[in-house]
Motif scaffolding. Structure first.
Motif, PDB file in Angstrom:
ATOM      1  N   ASN A 288       0.858  -1.178   0.000  1.00 47.12           N
ATOM      2  CA  ASN A 288       0.000   0.000   0.000  1.00 47.12           C
ATOM      3  C   ASN A 288       0.899   1.234   0.000  1.00 47.12           C
ATOM      4  O   ASN A 288       1.644   1.461   0.961  1.00 47.12           O
ATOM      5  N   VAL A 289       0.880   2.003  -1.066  1.00 42.29           N
ATOM      6  CA  VAL A 289       1.791   3.143  -1.215  1.00 42.29           C
ATOM      7  C   VAL A 289       1.079   4.425  -0.805  1.00 42.29           C
ATOM      8  O   VAL A 289       0.040   4.783  -1.364  1.00 42.29           O
ATOM      9  N   LEU A 290       1.632   5.122   0.168  1.00 40.15           N
ATOM     10  CA  LEU A 290       1.067   6.381   0.644  1.00 40.15           C
ATOM     11  C   LEU A 290       1.852   7.533   0.047  1.00 40.15           C
ATOM     12  O   LEU A 290       3.071   7.636   0.243  1.00 40.15           O
ATOM     13  N   ALA A 311      -2.971  13.083   7.534  1.00 38.19           N
ATOM     14  CA  ALA A 311      -2.778  13.061   6.080  1.00 38.19           C
ATOM     15  C   ALA A 311      -2.349  11.672   5.618  1.00 38.19           C
ATOM     16  O   ALA A 311      -2.740  11.222   4.539  1.00 38.19           O
ATOM     17  N   MET A 312      -1.535  10.974   6.428  1.00 40.16           N
ATOM     18  CA  MET A 312      -1.146   9.604   6.070  1.00 40.16           C
ATOM     19  C   MET A 312      -2.377   8.710   6.017  1.00 40.16           C
ATOM     20  O   MET A 312      -2.510   7.866   5.124  1.00 40.16           O
ATOM     21  N   ALA A 313      -3.279   8.886   6.983  1.00 38.94           N
ATOM     22  CA  ALA A 313      -4.506   8.085   6.993  1.00 38.94           C
ATOM     23  C   ALA A 313      -5.366   8.389   5.769  1.00 38.94           C
ATOM     24  O   ALA A 313      -5.898   7.484   5.120  1.00 38.94           O
ATOM     25  N   ASP A 314      -5.477   9.663   5.413  1.00 45.88           N
ATOM     26  CA  ASP A 314      -6.288  10.067   4.264  1.00 45.88           C
ATOM     27  C   ASP A 314      -5.608   9.734   2.941  1.00 45.88           C
ATOM     28  O   ASP A 314      -6.267   9.412   1.960  1.00 45.88           O
ATOM     29  N   ALA A 315      -4.277   9.832   2.934  1.00 47.28           N
ATOM     30  CA  ALA A 315      -3.527   9.587   1.698  1.00 47.28           C
ATOM     31  C   ALA A 315      -3.765   8.188   1.182  1.00 47.28           C
ATOM     32  O   ALA A 315      -3.750   7.937  -0.011  1.00 47.28           O
ATOM     33  N   ASP A 316      -4.028   7.265   2.117  1.00 45.12           N
ATOM     34  CA  ASP A 316      -4.246   5.879   1.722  1.00 45.12           C
ATOM     35  C   ASP A 316      -5.397   5.753   0.732  1.00 45.12           C
ATOM     36  O   ASP A 316      -5.287   5.104  -0.298  1.00 45.12           O
TER      37      ASP A 316
END
Length: 692
Positions: A288-290, A311-316
């Motif tokens: 899974n690339v963020l 943002a990491m959570a949303d970027a997913d």
């Protein structure tokens, strides 16, 4: 596929999986490991108030506190920057007596010898003590989740190999005790286990537990990288190592992606990155690339880091929407414009801090422009050892390569060796050449080598094995035959007790060997990042202490040990190390060139590095500030870009701060390049730009 989509919808597993007890962040230096680790720990503490979270760093160049700014963030979050020397002292206070008794029972050494051995400085204990502390933490179950900020790739791999090394050590300690157990049963008819056996069992089982945890579903390793050639190539090798060691990897963070919009400079930077983003998506399709954007401001402090974590959570979700296509990041757009570009998707987050005031045109960086127009001084012809060092990701390898190419033309009469002492070599990636095990003749008078420290250490191990074989053959007759089975195994395994940094000592010896033979006139060293660079520079002194102990031992037991070749080898090694110290401390022969980037974290780490280098009495040149944003006067469009405007104003403040390290001396600035700086042609161009 349905399972993967479901996992994506939940967010990255290192933020959402309740079964995780260990989350490690790693990658090439300067890619944002510490930021990612700190952000993840804060997010876990914030969303899981019932859990005890530990954020720990095993990188000797700690920067957790530089990232967090304050330690007091959440009541359920503890922060620990592991001090290897302090941990070693604590370990010896707790277990020193036990180790003394084991060696007393299982070796011929007397109390004085054992005490001297256990008090000798050990080269390269950072990874070892980091693992020892991790063993203790997991054994005590003091925390529900441990978030680990690891050292850059090469030394992170060494850290992950520590359980195997600890198991070898405990096997040797058990062999020592086995002799004692056998003799007790032979003469006293019984053996009663005591605290020495308990220590060996606990230490061995602790290492095995860490090894199991690193490989099971309660652990996740999160590689962090930038969309650049060197970072992508190093990550591929790192992932291969993690796969061989069966360490779980599910997510990969691709950091600092430029926005795409109305700014020509940002668009150029993004287009340079995009081919690597495409390569990442293709090569790392199983993960899974963020995709994380480049922010206007440096990410540090609780609120800014929490924003990054969210943002990491949303970027997913953002990364895998719209049939997995890559969308240029919109971190500096309004919600309305983001909606127009991405349908109903949420935009990437904007930075928390307001833009810094931009200097007026009349007071804009005239002085800086003037300074950057000057060329960096060419090292004088007497220099034999030229070292480039600094925080990870500041461009050490690139500038070392550019310098080597320039100096090969500036000094055509000199034979030059460009070499790397970083375990995670990237010289071949930077030069875009294929390196074998030997030196590569790059052009005319220039050669390149990536030092193989383990290969150099194998030479010592081979010599030791030969000497031991001859020595043991003399013990098979007479009274000595009673103990020969135990002695053989113990003495043959004793080489495994050598400290983990001894391979780097052997690499240093190889450098001096080339100096002595006159193979080269100038050695240009691409160093490891700060923490391990300091260790590398301190290594000669530590190695001399270590060798001194063995010289004393060989002299004391010369009637027993007749290892003439090994003794001669160690004497020669000691002489080489002393010669290296002479070169390092001679300002006419050695020069250290610090390299940094204009950020606060880089400033803090560079300050520590300079103090350490000066303490070691090594001459230091002026500093090179790399990857600066081009000044808006040179590109009028930059003045209209929120990112560029903010970065230039921010860097102006950082430039002034860096001047405190070099009062009265100019700062040499290299702006971000419009094209990619890899390959001989691009590096040669950079060398001409730097030196003139």
């Amino acid at each position: 596929m349905a399972e993967k989509i479901g996992r994506i919808a939940e967010g990255p597993s290192f933020l959402t999986n309740p079964k995780l007890s260990l989350v490690c962040f790693g990658g090439k230096g300067g890619v944002g490991k510490t930021t990612s680790a700190a952000a993840a720990a804060l997010y876990l503490a914030d969303t899981n108030p019932q859990k005890r979270i530990l954020l720990a760093s095993i990188d000797p160049a700690h920067s957790l506190m530089d990232s967090l700014l304050v330690a007091d963030t959440f009541k359920n979050l503890m922060v620990w920057e592991i001090d290897a020397q302090a941990s070693f002292q604590k370990f010896m206070v707790k277990h020193g007596n036990t180790l003394e008794r084991i060696m007393e029972r299982g070796t011929f050494l007397d109390d004085e010898d054992i005490s001297a051995l256990l008090s000798t400085s050990l080269p390269g204990i950072d990874e070892l003590m980091g693992m020892v502390e991790l063993v203790d933490l997991l054994e005590n179950d003091a925390y529900d989740v441990i978030v680990l900020d690891t050292a850059p790739t090469g030394h992170a791999i060494k850290f992950l190999q520590m359980p195997h090394l600890i198991k070898k050590w405990t096997r040797l300690l058990d062999l020592m005790m086995e002799k004692y157990r056998y003799m007790s049963k032979l003469y006293a008819r019984r053996y009663r286990a005591d605290d020495t056996d308990a220590f060996i069992k606990a230490f061995s089982s602790g290492a095995k537990r860490v090894e199991r945890i690193l490989r099971n579903a309660s652990c996740e390793f999160v590689p962090v990288l930038l969309p650049e050639a060197l970072s992508v190539n190093e990550t591929k090798r790192f992932l291969s190592t993690l796969e061989k060691q069966k360490i779980p990897v599910k997510n990969i963070i691709v950091n600092r992606i430029n926005p795409f919009g109305n700014c020509s400079f940002c668009n150029e930077q993004y287009l340079l990155q995009k081919k690597y983003i495409d390569e990442i998506k293709r090569c790392f399709a199983a993960y899974n690339v963020l995709l994380m954007p480049l922010y206007k401001d440096e990410i540090h402090g609780r609120e800014s880091l929490l924003m990054f974590a969210r943002a990491m959570a949303d970027a997913d979700c953002l990364n895998h929407s719209a049939a997995n296509r890559i969308t240029p990041p919109l971190s500096f757009c309004t919600k309305e414009s983001a909606g127009r570009e991405n349908g109903d998707l949420n935009p990437s987050p904007v930075a928390i801090s307001p833009p810094l005031p931009f200097p007026a045109a009349e007071e804009a960086s005239d002085r800086e422009i003037k300074e950057s127009a000057n060329h960096f001084p060419i090292p004088k012809s007497t220099i034999k050892l030229l070292m480039f060092g600094g925080k990870g990701g500041v461009g050490k390898t690139t500038i070392a390569g550019a310098t080597a190419l320039f100096l090969s033309e500036a000094y055509p009469e000199k034979r030059i060796l460009l070499f790397s002492a970083d375990p995670a070599h990237s010289l071949s990636d930077c030069l875009d050449v294929t390196m074998g095990n030997d030196r590569l003749h790059l052009k005319n008078n220039l050669y390149v080598q990536e030092m193989d420290a383990e290969k150099e250490f194998e030479k010592l191990k081979s010599l030791y094995s030969e000497e031991i074989k001859d020595f043991m053959s003399s013990l098979v007759n007479g009274e000595a035959a009673v103990n020969v089975v135990f002695e053989r195994e113990i003495i043959e395994s004793f080489i495994d007790m050598t400290p983990p940094g001894i391979d780097e000592v052997m690499a240093i010896a190889a450098i001096i060997d080339s100096m002595d033979k006159g193979d080269f006139d100038l050695f240009i060293l691409d160093t490891a990042p700060t923490g391990h660079l300091i260790r590398f520079l301190e290594m000669p002194e530590l190695a001399l202490d270590w060798l001194k102990f063995f010289f004393t031992l060989f002299l004391k037991y010369k009637s027993i040990f007749r290892m003439s070749r090994l003794s001669a080898f160690l004497v020669d090694l000691s002489k080489k190390i002393k010669r290296l110290l002479t070169v390092l401390r001679d300002g006419e022969q050695s020069l250290f060139v610090p390299i940094a980037i204009p950020t606060e974290m880089a400033y803090n780490e560079t300050s520590d590095l300079l103090l350490a280098v000066k303490h070691l009495k090594i001459a230091v040149s002026q500093i090179i500030l790399n990857m600066a944003h081009p000044n808006h006067r040179q590109n009028a469009v930059l003045g209209e870009c929120a990112l560029c405007t903010n970065r230039i104003a921010y860097e102006k403040m950082i430039f002034d701060t860096f001047k405190q390290l070099f009062p009265g001396e100019p700062l040499y600035r290299i702006c971000r390049q419009e094209g990619e700086v890899t390959g001989i042609k691009a590096l040669h161009h950079l060398g001409m730009e730097l030196y003139g």
